[in-house]
Structure formats: structure tokens, C-alpha cells
Design a protein around this motif. Sequence first.
Motif, PDB file in Angstrom:
ATOM      1  N   TYR A 507       0.714  -1.263  -0.063  1.00 56.73           N
ATOM      2  CA  TYR A 507      -0.031  -0.053  -0.049  1.00 56.73           C
ATOM      3  C   TYR A 507       0.867   1.174   0.017  1.00 56.73           C
ATOM      4  O   TYR A 507       0.686   2.266  -0.685  1.00 56.73           O
ATOM      5  N   ILE A 508       1.714   1.365   0.873  1.00 60.32           N
ATOM      6  CA  ILE A 508       2.768   2.427   0.935  1.00 60.32           C
ATOM      7  C   ILE A 508       3.626   2.578  -0.222  1.00 60.32           C
ATOM      8  O   ILE A 508       3.482   3.697  -0.728  1.00 60.32           O
ATOM      9  N   ILE A 509       4.046   1.635  -0.697  1.00 62.55           N
ATOM     10  CA  ILE A 509       4.988   1.722  -2.160  1.00 62.55           C
ATOM     11  C   ILE A 509       3.949   2.194  -3.378  1.00 62.55           C
ATOM     12  O   ILE A 509       4.476   2.958  -4.101  1.00 62.55           O
ATOM     13  N   LYS A 510       2.865   1.420  -3.282  1.00 67.92           N
ATOM     14  CA  LYS A 510       2.007   2.045  -4.281  1.00 67.92           C
ATOM     15  C   LYS A 510       1.637   3.530  -4.223  1.00 67.92           C
ATOM     16  O   LYS A 510       1.592   4.016  -5.255  1.00 67.92           O
ATOM     17  N   ALA A 511       1.477   3.958  -3.034  1.00 63.88           N
ATOM     18  CA  ALA A 511       1.247   5.445  -2.812  1.00 63.88           C
ATOM     19  C   ALA A 511       2.620   6.260  -3.366  1.00 63.88           C
ATOM     20  O   ALA A 511       2.617   7.165  -3.880  1.00 63.88           O
ATOM     21  N   MET A 512       3.752   5.745  -3.114  1.00 67.92           N
ATOM     22  CA  MET A 512       4.932   6.522  -3.600  1.00 67.92           C
ATOM     23  C   MET A 512       5.155   6.349  -5.077  1.00 67.92           C
ATOM     24  O   MET A 512       5.543   7.198  -5.788  1.00 67.92           O
ATOM     25  N   GLU A 513       4.627   5.126  -5.574  1.00 72.33           N
ATOM     26  CA  GLU A 513       4.654   5.089  -7.036  1.00 72.33           C
ATOM     27  C   GLU A 513       3.482   6.277  -7.626  1.00 72.33           C
ATOM     28  O   GLU A 513       4.042   6.742  -8.812  1.00 72.33           O
ATOM     29  N   GLU A 514       2.788   6.578  -7.092  1.00 75.82           N
ATOM     30  CA  GLU A 514       1.538   7.103  -7.273  1.00 75.82           C
ATOM     31  C   GLU A 514       2.322   8.917  -7.305  1.00 75.82           C
ATOM     32  O   GLU A 514       1.995   9.688  -8.111  1.00 75.82           O
ATOM     33  N   VAL A 515       3.202   8.892  -6.188  1.00 80.91           N
ATOM     34  CA  VAL A 515       4.067  10.415  -6.400  1.00 80.91           C
ATOM     35  C   VAL A 515       4.558  10.492  -7.714  1.00 80.91           C
ATOM     36  O   VAL A 515       4.568  11.533  -8.241  1.00 80.91           O
ATOM     37  N   MET A 516       5.062   9.601  -8.257  1.00 77.73           N
ATOM     38  CA  MET A 516       5.918   9.722  -9.570  1.00 77.73           C
ATOM     39  C   MET A 516       5.028   9.632 -10.962  1.00 77.73           C
ATOM     40  O   MET A 516       5.268  10.363 -11.882  1.00 77.73           O
ATOM     41  N   HIS A 517       4.026   8.623 -10.859  1.00 77.66           N
ATOM     42  CA  HIS A 517       3.436   8.549 -12.057  1.00 77.66           C
ATOM     43  C   HIS A 517       1.756   8.946 -12.096  1.00 77.66           C
ATOM     44  O   HIS A 517       1.070   8.606 -12.974  1.00 77.66           O
ATOM     45  N   GLY A 518       1.328   9.120 -10.694  1.00 79.79           N
ATOM     46  CA  GLY A 518       0.006   9.321 -10.654  1.00 79.79           C
ATOM     47  C   GLY A 518      -0.436  10.868 -11.047  1.00 79.79           C
ATOM     48  O   GLY A 518       0.675  11.687 -11.364  1.00 79.79           O
ATOM     49  N   ARG A 519      -1.757  11.071 -11.441  1.00 76.17           N
ATOM     50  CA  ARG A 519      -2.034  12.132 -12.121  1.00 76.17           C
ATOM     51  C   ARG A 519      -1.915  13.600 -11.090  1.00 76.17           C
ATOM     52  O   ARG A 519      -1.447  14.432 -11.680  1.00 76.17           O
ATOM     53  N   HIS A 520      -1.799  13.228  -9.709  1.00 80.22           N
ATOM     54  CA  HIS A 520      -1.553  14.394  -8.913  1.00 80.22           C
ATOM     55  C   HIS A 520      -0.408  14.251  -8.175  1.00 80.22           C
ATOM     56  O   HIS A 520      -0.406  15.048  -7.302  1.00 80.22           O
ATOM     57  N   GLY A 521       0.472  13.387  -8.738  1.00 75.35           N
ATOM     58  CA  GLY A 521       1.726  13.157  -7.890  1.00 75.35           C
ATOM     59  C   GLY A 521       2.670  14.429  -7.783  1.00 75.35           C
ATOM     60  O   GLY A 521       2.564  15.010  -9.029  1.00 75.35           O
ATOM     61  N   THR A 522       3.275  14.482  -6.801  1.00 71.16           N
ATOM     62  CA  THR A 522       4.129  15.865  -6.853  1.00 71.16           C
ATOM     63  C   THR A 522       5.484  15.693  -7.800  1.00 71.16           C
ATOM     64  O   THR A 522       5.796  16.841  -7.826  1.00 71.16           O
ATOM     65  N   ALA A 523       5.745  14.499  -8.041  1.00 71.99           N
ATOM     66  CA  ALA A 523       7.053  14.408  -8.761  1.00 71.99           C
ATOM     67  C   ALA A 523       6.582  14.005 -10.137  1.00 71.99           C
ATOM     68  O   ALA A 523       7.544  13.220 -11.019  1.00 71.99           O
TER      69      ALA A 523
END
Length: 616
Positions: A507-523
Motif C-alpha cells: 500500500y505504501i509503495i503504491k502510494a509512492m509510485e503515485e507520487v511519480m506516475h499518478g495524475r496528481h503526484g508531486t513528482a
Amino acid sequence: MASREFKDHYREQRIFVNRTIAAVLVVFMMICVLAARYYYLQVVQHDVFSTLSDRNRMQLQPITPTRGLIYDRNGVLLADNQPTFSLTIVKERVSDMEETLTSLSDLIEITPEDLASFEKRLYQRRRSYESVTLKTRLTEDEIARIAVNRHLLSGVEVEAELIRYYPQGEDFAHMLGYVGRISEQELKNVDPANYSGTQYYGKLGVEGHYEELLHGKAGFQTVETDVRGRVLRVLEKVAPAPGADISLHIDTELQKVAVQALGERKGAVVAIDPSTGGILALVSTPSFDPNLFVTGIDTASYQALQSSPAIPLFNRALRGQYPPGSTIKPFIGLAGLDTEKVNTGTTVWDPGYYQLKGDDRKYRDWKRQGHGWVDLKAAIAESCDVYFYDLGYRMGVDPMFDYMYRFGFGQLTAYDIDNAREGILPSKEWKRGMKGLPWFPGDSINMSIGQGFMLTTPLQLATGAAVLANRGKWVAPRLIRTINEVEVTDVPSPEDVKVNQEWYWDYIIKAMEEVMHGRHGTARGSARGAEYRMAGKTGTAQVIGIKQGERYDADAIAEEYRDHGLYIGFAPVNNPRIALAVVVENGGGGSSAAAPVARKVFDAYLVGSTQLQAAN
């Protein structure tokens, strides 16, 4: 008629005989004394004077071992030995040192720094008849001048020696360290027999930590000399044992990519292979040329390094302590799940600030208008401060301290790295001891987003990212890979991080993946076009406080007071091969300053050169 006196021949003969006997007795006594002295010197003191005689023509000289070489993981030479000629003086063979130094100064250029260093080394503890270096790196012209006048310079020699050379220069200075002239204090801490004749000693970094391995074991030789002290022949020789050659996990190409990615900015990059704990890159910028320190840096150059506002001598990767900012949110989020303070369905309303009941103070979110309703995954991906304010308040400091400590924060966990700092992982006991105050709820709120009292080093951030990439499995960070081509495997590590439910990691790693590849990810901007999936977390750490109601304006403040940009991450997500941390001092937001640096390092290691791919 006067009386006549006659000679008394008998009396005269008696006097003569007595005097002769006395003279013979005196001569006999002197012969006995001489014989006794001769017997004492030739028989009784034979061994003593034989030894003294041998000392006049025979000497026991130390042979300095060849220092071991240092390579990177691909066999690239990082620390070499280069031959050079040095001007040396044997104090015991010089009748007038001042006159000798004056004569040498007339022949070649000898700087005040050379003389000062020589005077210091001359009176250090050393063996008799051990040469002391006056000047290194002699030119051919200087060697010729001394050779022509050698008959006038008793005790002066030109000696060939190997000195350390760092072919990669500044890029590896903070990681490798350097060797320099051995000091009086260092001589007290080593085996004097093994270091007899040794003039150089590892000062920092790898050179310092592995000094004993790299130095080797000194040898000795008995030589016969003439009246001028010149060697005629070698009577006996015990060869020295060379120092061990070592290779590191460091990747030269990756190190250079990280240096170039940081450019002229102050900062640090630490990259780790999660499967081995091997440190792939350890960068601190700006840096310095370690070759300057090998034979002694001149005063002007050293003062320039010391007075530089960029502090190039400071190792930011190991000793720089920074507020981690939002980079710790994945760890805090994992702690919240494992302590059941939140679950995947827990949502928090974010209007742009957070307030405690009965408190007028507003803890601002980085997004002024807020994020609305967010769950934990969105809070990590979008870096929602308000969600973590609420989580930090619910948990309190004890669980946050406990879980952060398990990931290596607030402690030293590296296997072979010296001079690193522990950072600050605050607790109730720490605050009472350091500040004399109790722990307040506001302290927990600040700590939940990596602000307040908490400080971390780039090495600690990279270590935490590696443990997260391993889903809790610990492999202590280390530089050493092989010693004389034998792999080093027995490396102690802290206990693995255990959680109640294994899916918490996903769950946590998926959230970190969203940071990079998600629509609203900060990076998300730094992940565009990537050929692999990466997990990361950006962070922005305040250097100065902002008053209530005021906005942060980077253009309105001096650069040294601007925010630090931070990033942690690993890739590829499904099979992590590299974990790293990036800190860009006064660079602004982590997404704009640190994440692009991380992307360049990821690309270089995962899809860069064929050499890098083959090495992994």
C-alpha cells in the motif's frame, strides 16, 4: 793542606740500581694497565664495541610497504600510487643543519611551507638515521642541481618514493578521503615498528577507515655504508608485505552523473543497492581536490577552501543534517497503519490548514486552498500536510520515534563509514534533556511532516529508502566490496522491520509510485517518459520559520535562507535495484530541485550505458 773528597762509587751504583728498578716497576705497571685495558676492550667489551663498529658501517633501515590500490565495482582505479623524487635529509649525518638548508635554498626553490613542514617532522618521534622529507615532486633540473653538488651536502639524498594519486579528483574526495603526512598523534596510535619509515596516513573516508588494510606491513634491510653514509651493499633484507587492494560498490559513472546533475548547487546524493547494501554513489558538492593534501597543501590554497562560503570541505552526504520534510511521510504512514491509528478508508478534510481544539494557531498546508477529502494514499501522493498533522496528533511522538528508529533514523547503521552524524530523532526524553521542556502536541504535529526538531542526513534518508524498497529487510549500507578480490559478505545489520500485515508494504509503495506516475503526484513531471516504474517522495524543508499569515517568497529572501529540496525513492518498483536520497540545499521544492536529479541518476543506472547494465 785541605782534605780531598773521593767519589763514593758504591753509593752511586746503589742509587742507579734503585732508580732503574723503580723505572722498570713503573714501566711494568703501565704495561699491566695497558694490558688490562686491552683485555677489557678486546675481550670483556668485545660484543659492545663490535656492535658500535658495525653501526658505523651497517644500518638497519625500514622498507615502506606499497599502499594498496582502491577500485570501483567495475575495476576503475580510484586511488593509485605514482613514483616521484623527494629531497630528504638524515639529521644524524648533518653537522650544521642551518648551513645545509641555506645551501639547498641556493640550489633549488624551497618554500616557507616546505621549511615549516620539515621542521615539524624533524622533531617528531622517529628512528635514528631515518630520513626526513624536505621537498617532494622534484623536477629533473632540481635533481641535477643536487647531484652535481652532492659531495658538499652530507646527509642530503634524493629518494624515489610512491605517493598517492587520485585520478578522479574532486568527484570522489568526500567518499575516498585522502592520505596526508602522518602526525605525532597518529604515530602514538599505531605500531611504531610497522610504521617506521612511513610518512603517509589515511585521514578520512575509505583511506582512513581501511588504513590498516591499505598500509600493509613494513620490511627491513641491513645495509653497509661508507663514511659518508652512502649504501655500499645490502647485507640482509626482509621484504615488506604490500597493502591489500580493495574494490568498492561505488560506480564511477553513476557518481559522475550525480555530480553533474547537482551542477554548481550545494547538495548531496547517496545511492544504495537494496539487495546488497552496497553504496553505489556518495556525492557531496561542492568538493575539493584530494591530491592537494597528499604531500601537504599550501597555506593559500587551504585558507581559500576554509573561507569559501560554499564550505567545500564539509561532507554533506554524511554530516549534513537537514529537516527531512515530507520525505518521511511514507514511514509515518506505515506507522499509522501498523498502529491502527488509520486505515485505508480513513479520510481527512483539508481546507488548507489544521487547528487543534482551543488553539488559535493554524498549521498550514503547502497548498493554500487545501486538498479537500484525502485518504492515506492520496495524502502521500499529493503530500497533504493536513492529513499527517492529524495522524501525528493521533499517534503522538512515541510510535513515530519507534518506527523511524527502526528504519535507521537517529542512529549510525553504515558498516564502514566513519565521521557520519546521527541526526536528531526527537522524543519526550530527548526534549526534556536538551530543552528542559515537556513534549507538546504541536511538537508531534511538526514532526509528522519532518519539521520541528528532527534532523536527518542524506545517508540516513537513502538507507530508509533502501529498507522500504526491501519491504523491511535490512542490509547495512557499506562501501567495501572485495579485499584482494575476496568478496566481503559478513556484514552485521540491524533487525528487519516487521509489520502486522504484509500488504501494508504494498500500500505504501503504491502510494509512492503515485507520487511519480499518478495524475496528481508531486513528482510526476520527473517521471515522464521513463522506461521503468519508480517509487518516490519529495520533500521541502524550511530553513527559516514563516510567521502566521505570511507567504513564503523565495525571491524576497537571501539564497542561504531558502528552502531545501529533498527526494527519496527507488526503482524499478517491482524489483528495486537502486534506492537513493537527494538533497539540494536552498534549491526550493523537492519536486522542482531534487526529483530531476534523482531521475538522471535512475536513468544512468537502469537504462544508461551497457557497462552499467552488465554490472547489474
